[in-house]
Design a protein around this motif. Structure first.
Motif, PDB file in Angstrom:
ATOM      1  N   VAL A 724      -2.807  18.392  17.378  1.00 29.75           N
ATOM      2  CA  VAL A 724      -1.568  19.166  17.353  1.00 29.75           C
ATOM      3  C   VAL A 724      -0.378  18.220  17.341  1.00 29.75           C
ATOM      4  N   THR A 725       0.585  18.496  16.465  1.00 33.34           N
ATOM      5  CA  THR A 725       1.853  17.769  16.491  1.00 33.34           C
ATOM      6  C   THR A 725       2.998  18.771  16.473  1.00 33.34           C
ATOM      7  N   LEU A 726       4.090  18.366  17.107  1.00 33.98           N
ATOM      8  CA  LEU A 726       5.311  19.179  17.100  1.00 33.98           C
ATOM      9  C   LEU A 726       6.473  18.289  16.689  1.00 33.98           C
ATOM     10  N   ASP A 727       7.174  18.696  15.647  1.00 41.97           N
ATOM     11  CA  ASP A 727       8.358  17.983  15.173  1.00 41.97           C
ATOM     12  C   ASP A 727       9.513  18.978  15.141  1.00 41.97           C
ATOM     13  N   ASP A 728      10.303  18.992  16.224  1.00 43.33           N
ATOM     14  CA  ASP A 728      11.333  20.004  16.414  1.00 43.33           C
ATOM     15  C   ASP A 728      10.692  21.402  16.378  1.00 43.33           C
ATOM     16  N   ASN A 729      10.897  22.178  15.301  1.00 40.67           N
ATOM     17  CA  ASN A 729      10.300  23.518  15.241  1.00 40.67           C
ATOM     18  C   ASN A 729       9.100  23.578  14.288  1.00 40.67           C
ATOM     19  N   LEU A 730       8.621  22.413  13.853  1.00 40.57           N
ATOM     20  CA  LEU A 730       7.478  22.372  12.935  1.00 40.57           C
ATOM     21  C   LEU A 730       6.213  22.050  13.718  1.00 40.57           C
ATOM     22  N   LEU A 731       5.342  23.043  13.838  1.00 41.55           N
ATOM     23  CA  LEU A 731       4.098  22.891  14.587  1.00 41.55           C
ATOM     24  C   LEU A 731       2.936  22.768  13.610  1.00 41.55           C
ATOM     25  N   ARG A 732       2.161  21.699  13.771  1.00 37.48           N
ATOM     26  CA  ARG A 732       0.965  21.527  12.939  1.00 37.48           C
ATOM     27  C   ARG A 732      -0.262  21.515  13.826  1.00 37.48           C
ATOM     28  N   ILE A 733      -1.217  22.382  13.491  1.00 35.98           N
ATOM     29  CA  ILE A 733      -2.478  22.455  14.211  1.00 35.98           C
ATOM     30  C   ILE A 733      -3.589  22.199  13.210  1.00 35.98           C
ATOM     31  N   ASN A 734      -4.277  21.093  13.386  1.00 37.73           N
ATOM     32  CA  ASN A 734      -5.328  20.684  12.440  1.00 37.73           C
ATOM     33  C   ASN A 734      -4.816  20.746  10.998  1.00 37.73           C
ATOM     34  N   GLY A 735      -3.592  20.290  10.798  1.00 36.95           N
ATOM     35  CA  GLY A 735      -3.019  20.197   9.458  1.00 36.95           C
ATOM     36  C   GLY A 735      -2.297  21.440   8.997  1.00 36.95           C
ATOM     37  N   LYS A 736      -2.518  22.591   9.650  1.00 40.84           N
ATOM     38  CA  LYS A 736      -1.846  23.822   9.235  1.00 40.84           C
ATOM     39  C   LYS A 736      -0.445  23.860   9.815  1.00 40.84           C
ATOM     40  N   LEU A 737       0.547  24.014   8.949  1.00 39.84           N
ATOM     41  CA  LEU A 737       1.945  24.004   9.364  1.00 39.84           C
ATOM     42  C   LEU A 737       2.410  25.414   9.706  1.00 39.84           C
ATOM     43  N   THR A 738       3.045  25.534  10.860  1.00 41.18           N
ATOM     44  CA  THR A 738       3.735  26.766  11.242  1.00 41.18           C
ATOM     45  C   THR A 738       5.183  26.411  11.519  1.00 41.18           C
ATOM     46  N   GLU A 739       6.084  27.030  10.778  1.00 44.11           N
ATOM     47  CA  GLU A 739       7.511  26.787  11.006  1.00 44.11           C
ATOM     48  C   GLU A 739       8.007  27.825  12.012  1.00 44.11           C
ATOM     49  N   LEU A 740       8.156  27.360  13.241  1.00 49.62           N
ATOM     50  CA  LEU A 740       8.610  28.242  14.301  1.00 49.62           C
ATOM     51  C   LEU A 740      10.104  28.499  14.160  1.00 49.62           C
ATOM     52  N   PRO A 741      10.609  29.593  14.751  1.00 48.64           N
ATOM     53  CA  PRO A 741      12.060  29.803  14.740  1.00 48.64           C
ATOM     54  C   PRO A 741      12.780  28.621  15.378  1.00 48.64           C
ATOM     55  N   LEU A 742      13.961  28.310  14.895  1.00 45.71           N
ATOM     56  CA  LEU A 742      14.722  27.209  15.464  1.00 45.71           C
ATOM     57  C   LEU A 742      14.938  27.450  16.949  1.00 45.71           C
ATOM     58  N   GLY A 743      14.778  26.389  17.740  1.00 46.00           N
ATOM     59  CA  GLY A 743      14.928  26.536  19.175  1.00 46.00           C
ATOM     60  C   GLY A 743      14.552  25.262  19.890  1.00 46.00           C
ATOM     61  N   LEU A 744      14.469  25.369  21.209  1.00 40.80           N
ATOM     62  CA  LEU A 744      14.107  24.230  22.048  1.00 40.80           C
ATOM     63  C   LEU A 744      12.728  24.505  22.634  1.00 40.80           C
ATOM     64  N   TYR A 745      11.737  23.670  22.281  1.00 46.52           N
ATOM     65  CA  TYR A 745      10.339  23.948  22.611  1.00 46.52           C
ATOM     66  C   TYR A 745       9.788  22.974  23.649  1.00 46.52           C
ATOM     67  N   SER A 746       8.916  23.509  24.481  1.00 52.69           N
ATOM     68  CA  SER A 746       8.151  22.661  25.380  1.00 52.69           C
ATOM     69  C   SER A 746       7.105  21.901  24.570  1.00 52.69           C
ATOM     70  N   LYS A 747       6.500  20.897  25.186  1.00 54.78           N
ATOM     71  CA  LYS A 747       5.413  20.202  24.498  1.00 54.78           C
ATOM     72  C   LYS A 747       4.227  21.152  24.333  1.00 54.78           C
ATOM     73  N   PRO A 748       3.466  21.040  23.261  1.00 55.38           N
ATOM     74  CA  PRO A 748       2.269  21.881  23.091  1.00 55.38           C
ATOM     75  C   PRO A 748       1.130  21.389  23.983  1.00 55.38           C
ATOM     76  N   TYR A 749       0.373  22.326  24.513  1.00 53.51           N
ATOM     77  CA  TYR A 749      -0.787  22.005  25.338  1.00 53.51           C
ATOM     78  C   TYR A 749      -2.037  22.586  24.689  1.00 53.51           C
ATOM     79  N   ILE A 750      -3.149  21.867  24.816  1.00 53.23           N
ATOM     80  CA  ILE A 750      -4.434  22.313  24.275  1.00 53.23           C
ATOM     81  C   ILE A 750      -5.340  22.712  25.440  1.00 53.23           C
TER      82      ILE A 750
END
Length: 818
Positions: A724-750
Motif C-alpha cells: 500500500v502507498t499513499l501520495d496525498d489523496n492517491l491510494l494504491r493497493i497492490n497497484g490499483k489506484l484509488t483517487e480519494l477526495p482531496l483532504g488530509l489523510y492518516s497513514k494507511p494500516y494493513i
C-alpha cells in the motif's frame, strides 16, 4: 380460476391502496362506440386487460398479492368464481369496480361478444332468466345461489354483479367525463392498464387530500415485484394538490441519503421557486395571508418528512447552506454537540406545518441540526442524535441494496416522492377493506417487501407516475456492507491516540484505548468497561496482542515501564518492568518461529534491551548498544530460512543483524531515515528516506536507489503480498489506484483478519473512515464516521469485522461490518 379472480380483485385494490388514490365523479354526455361506452358511471377503477390468461399466471405467481387470500375481496370473488372462470375473452376486455358502500363493491366485466366468450350450457346448478325492467331486457344468471346480470349491447357482452349498474348501462348512464376519456384513450402497448379515479392521495398516515382526477397506469407483475408507470391528470374546477406543482421544475430527490434504514416512511417534495410554490399551497388551502418565513426557504430545493414509530422528523435541503443558516439564525439557540455536530433548539416548531401543509403536518420541530446540505428538525434530541449517527455510518436508505434495486424504476428528480419502509403497509391497507378484512390485513407480514416507492413528476397539466414495490430477497434488508454501530462510549477524559481492537481468540474481541489522563480502558463489544488501569504515562506506539500460556495478553511500553496484562487486567508474573532511563521507541515483539517464544525489545536512546515472556533478560543477544540514538523500533524480517533484526540509527547507519545480534549484512551507505518503518519487498530491505528516495538493500548488501515522484504526505506499507502507498489523496493497493477526495489523510494500516487483508485510512477533516480489501475495492457501507485512524479485528460471525475509531473528542465508537 376462482383463486385467480380473488387475486385479481386484490390487485385491483392494491394499486389504489399504494397510490392512496380513489373516489371522484365526472359527468358529461356522448358516445364513442367502443368498450369505453359501457363503463359504469362513477366507477372507481377500470382495468384494460389484453391477455387474460397471461395476467392470470402473473398474478398467481406474485408473492405480494398471494398474501391476501383470507381477506373479504377473496370471499367476494369466490362467491362468483363459477361464473367468472367461464369467461374466455379473445380480445381486450374491461374489468370495472364500483364502490357501493363501505362494505360492498360491485364488478362489471365488458368485452366484445365472441363465440366462446361465455358458454353457460356447460354449467351445472344454473338458472338463466330473461327479465324486462324499465323497458330494458337482460338476463339474470343464478349459479349455486349466486346471481349476476348480463346483456349483449351492440355486440358487446356486459356482465355485472349489480342489477342496478347493468340497468344504468342499458340506459346510457355511463362514465363519459372528458378527463376519463383522455386517460382511456392514451396509447399503451402494455397487456394490463389500470385507470383509477383519483380523488385523494395519502401524503402520510394522517393526511389524505384531494390530489388528482384520473390516473392511467401500465402495470407490470413479476413473481418478485409489482410496478406501475403512467400519468395522472388534475382539473382546475376543484382544488387538487397536484396543481401546486404548476410552473415548478422537478428537482433532484436526495432524501434517501438521509432516511435511516429503521424509519417507517418518508415524503419528499421539490420546487425551484419557493415563493411561487408557497403561494400555490396557500391557494390550495384557501388562505390569503402569507406565512412569514424570513427567507428560510429561498435557497431550498427539497423538503419533507421522515416517519418513525413515535415521531416525525422534518428536513429541508439547501442549495446554499450558508444562506439557509443565516436565515435560520434568529430562530436557533445552541444546546449541545453530538459527534461534532451542533444540535440547537428551534423557536418556531409550527413553521413547517403552517408553510407546507398538507405535505407536512408536524408541529413539533423543536430541535435542528445540519448534515451536509440537509437541515433536519426533530421533536426530540435523541432522534436528532440517532439520525446523525445513522447518517455518519451510511446506515441510510440510499445504501441499501433494496433501494438500489427500486431506484432503477425511479427518476432522480421528481415533484413528490413517497417511501413506505419496513413493509409497513398493513395499517394503510386495512382501511380500504371492510371491518372483517381489517384484522386479516393487519396480521399479514410484508417484511420481504422492505420498500414501496411512489413518485410524481409534474409536467405541464399532468404528472408522470411511478409505483415500485419489490421483494428484497434473503439478506438485502441490511445496510449495504451491513455496517452497524455497536457502541458509542464516552470516556472520563479525551481520547489519547488511536483506539485498537484486541482479539481474544474464542472470546470475541475487545477495545483498548487510553485517555489523556493516561487511563487505559478495556471494553467489551457491547460497550461495557471491563477494567481500567492508571498507567502514569502515554503508551508508546501500539498495543501488541501476544499469546502467553494459551491466553491473550496486552504488551506495550510507556516511557518508564514495560507492561504485560492478561484479558482480565491482571499483570503477568514479573511485570511491569520499570526503567530509570526513558524508553524512546514503541515496544518491538519478535516471534521468530511462530511458536509464541517471544522476544520483547525495549529501546532507550542508544541502548537495546531484550526480554523473554517471563520478563527476564535474554542472554546471548550481542547488540546491546548502537553508536547513535535509535530512530525506529527494531524490526524482525524473515527472508527464506534466515532471520534478520534491523535497527536504524540517527547517524544514518543501518544495522542488519542475526538473531543473536551479530552483524549479518554490511551496509555501506548511510540513510536519512523517515518515520516509515523498514520493510521487506521482493527479498530486499526497503528504506524510504526523508527525501522520498526508495533504497533497496539486497541480502548481499548491494544498494539501489529510486527517487520517488511523490508529495510530502507519502506513506509506504507492506505486509506479505499486500503493498500500500499513499501520495496525498492517491491510494494504491497492490497497484490499483484509488483517487480519494482531496483532504488530509492518516497513514494507511494493513490488517489481517480470517486470512483476509484489509486496509484502513481516515480523512481527518471530513472525518470519514475508509476500509478497502486487498484488491483495492472499497467495502460496502464505507466511508463511515470517525476522527482517528481505525483499528480492525474479528467480529462475531463469518466474515464479520469490528472497526474501532475515535468519535467526538472523548468518545470511542465500535462498528461491525460483514
Amino acid at each position: 380460476m376462482g383463486k385467480f379472480q380473488a387475486k385479481l380483485f386484490t390487485l385491483l385494490l392494491f394499486v389504489p391502496i399504494v397510490l392512496g388514490i380513489f373516489g371522484s365523479c365526472d359527468k358529461t354526455p356522448p358516445k364513442t362506440g367502443t368498450l369505453m361506452d359501457f363503463v359504469p358511471q362513477n366507477t372507481s377503477m377500470v382495468f384494460k386487460i389484453s391477455d387474460f390468461e397471461n395476467l392470470q399466471a402473473d398474478i398467481e405467481n406474485n408473492s405480494l398479492l398471494s398474501k391476501f387470500e383470507k381477506t373479504t375481496p377473496y370471499l367476494f370473488f369466490s362467491e362468483n368464481k363459477i361464473l367468472l372462470k367461464n369467461l374466455h375473452p379473445t380480445s381486450q376486455s374491461l374489468f370495472c369496480i364500483n364502490t357501493i358502500n363501505d362494505s360492498v363493491s360491485a364488478y362489471t366485466f365488458i368485452s366484445k361478444q365472441t363465440k366462446n366468450l361465455f358458454l353457460p350450457d356447460s354449467l351445472k346448478n344454473k338458472t338463466i332468466e330473461t327479465l324486462k325492467l324499465d323497458d330494458q331486457s337482460f338476463q339474470r344468471i343464478t349459479i349455486d345461489k349466486q346471481i349476476a346480470y348480463s346483456a349483449i349491447i351492440d355486440s358487446v357482452f356486459v356482465v355485472s354483479s349489480s342489477q342496478q349498474i347493468l340497468l344504468d348501462i342499458l340506459k346510457g348512464k355511463t362514465e363519459r367525463g372528458d378527463t376519463f376519456k383522455k386517460v382511456f384513450n392514451l396509447p399503451s402497448s402494455n397487456e394490463f392498464t389500470a385507470l383509477i379515479r383519483g380523488n385523494k392521495v395519502a401524503i402520510n398516515d394522517s393526511t389524505k387530500v384531494a390530489f388528482t382526477s384520473w390516473s392511467a397506469l401500465d402495470v407490470a407483475i413479476t413473481p418478485e415485484s409489482f410496478t406501475a408507470t403512467g400519468i395522472t391528470l388534475a382539473t382546475d374546477s376543484i382544488p387538487q394538490l397536484l396543481n401546486v406543482f404548476e410552473n415548478q421544475i422537478p428537482q433532484q430527490n436526495d432524501v434517501s441519503a438521509l432516511v435511516p434504514t429503521d424509519a417507517l416512511g418518508a415524503v419528499s417534495f421539490t420546487f425551484n421557486d419557493a415563493e411561487k410554490f408557497q403561494k400555490n399551497l396557500r391557494v390550495f388551502r384557501g388562505e390569503k395571508e402569507a406565512v412569514q418565513t424570513t427567507g428560510i426557504f429561498g435557497s431550498v430545493s427539497e423538503a419533507g418528512s421522515i416517519q418513525f414509530n413515535n415521531e416525525t422528523a422534518i428536513f429541508i435541503k439547501s442549495i446554499d447552506a450558508a444562506l439557509t443558516n443565516d436565515a435560520l439564525a434568529r430562530f436557533v439557540s445552541a444546546k449541545s454537540e453530538f459527534r461534532e455536530i451542533e444540535i440547537s433548539t428551534f423557536s418556531e416548531p409550527e413553521l413547517f406545518q403552517k408553510t407546507f401543509s398538507p405535505f407536512i403536518n408536524s408541529k413539533k420541530a423543536n430541535y435542528v441540526f445540519q448534515v451536509e446540505n440537509f437541515f433536519v428538525f426533530t421533536e426530540t434530541e435523541i432522534t436528532a442524535q440517532q439520525i446523525i449517527s445513522d447518517f455518519q455510518i451510511n446506515n441510510t436508505l440510499k445504501n441499501t441494496s433494496y433501494f438500489k434495486n427500486t431506484a432503477t424504476d425511479l427518476s432522480t428528480a421528481s415533484s413528490l416522492l413517497i417511501f413506505k419502509l419496513q413493509g409497513d403497509f398493513s395499517e394503510s391497507i386495512s382501511g380500504f377493506f371492510n371491518a372483517k378484512s381489517g384484522d386479516a390485513i393487519k396480521n399479514i407480514s410484508f417484511e420481504e417487501f422492505p420498500l414501496a416507492a411512489l413518485q410524481f413528476s409534474f409536467d405541464r397539466n399532468f404528472a408522470h407516475v411511478t409505483l415500485s414495490c419489490k421483494e428484497a430477497g434473503g439478506s438485502s434488508k441490511s445496510v449495504s456492507g451491513t455496517v452497524s454501530e455497536k457502541f458509542n462510549l464516552k470516556l472520563d477524559n479525551a481520547v489519547l491516540g488511536n483506539p485498537q481492537i484486541f482479539d481474544n481468540q474464542n472470546n470475541g474481541s475487545n477495545v483498548v484505548v487510553q485517555d489523556v489522563a493516561n487511563k487505559l480502558y478495556f471494553i467489551s463489544e457491547s460497550g461495557k468497561i471491563l477494567w481500567t488501569k492508571n498507567l502514569g504515562a502515554p503508551i508508546l506506539g501500539t498495543i501488541e496482542s501476544v499469546n502467553i500460556s494459551g491466553n491473550r495478553h496486552l504488551a506495550f511500553a510507556t516511557k518508564d515501564a514495560f507492561y504485560l496484562f492478561d484479558r482480565n487486567g491482571k499483570e503477568a508474573k514479573g511485570f511491569p518492568i520499570k526503567f530509570k532511563d526513558n524508553v524512546t521507541q514503541p515496544l518491538s515483539v519478535f516471534d521468530y518461529d511462530n511458536n509464541f517464544n517471544y522476544r520483547f525489545v525495549i529501546v532507550q536512546g542508544k541502548d537495546v534491551l531484550m526480554y523473554d515472556k517471563t520478563g527476564k533478560t535474554v542472554k546471548g543477544f550481542g547488540f546491546n548498544k548502537a553508536k547513535s540514538n535509535i530512530v525506529q523500533s527494531p524490526v524482525h524480517i524473515r527472508m527464506g530460512n534466515k532471520d534478520y533484526i534491523v535497527i536504524a540509527e540517527e547517524s544514518g547507519k543501518l544495522n542488519i543483524l542475526s538473531r543473536v545480534g551479530k552483524s549479518r549484512i554490511s551496509v555501506s551507505k548511510n540513510f536519512n531515515f523517515s518515520e516509515i518503518p523498514i520493510a521487506e519487498e521482493d527479498n530486499t530491505f526497503v528504506v524510504i528516506t526523508k527525501e522520498n528516495t526508495k533504497e533497496r538493500i539486497s541480502q548481499e548488501g548491494k544498494i539501489s536507489s529510486q527517487k520517488l515522484d511523490v508529495g510530502s504526505n507519502y506513506w509506504f506499507a507492506i505486509n506479505g503480498n499486500v503493498k500500500v502507498t499513499l501520495d496525498d489523496n492517491l491510494l494504491r493497493i497492490n497497484g490499483k489506484l484509488t483517487e480519494l477526495p482531496l483532504g488530509l489523510y492518516s497513514k494507511p494500516y494493513i490488517f489481517s483478519i480470517n486470512r483476509n487483508n484489509y486496509i484502513t485510512i481516515t480523512e481527518t477533516q471530513e472525518k470519514k473512515v475508509y476500509v478497502f480489501d486487498k484488491n483495492g475495492d472499497l467495502l460496502n457501507g464505507f466511508p463511515i464516521y470517525g476522527t482517528s485512524a481505525a483499528g480492525l479485528g474479528e467480529g462475531n460471525g463469518k466474515n464479520a469485522k469490528n472497526i474501532v475509531v475515535k468519535g467526538d473528542v472523548d468518545r470511542v465508537i465500535l462498528y461491525s461490518s460483514n
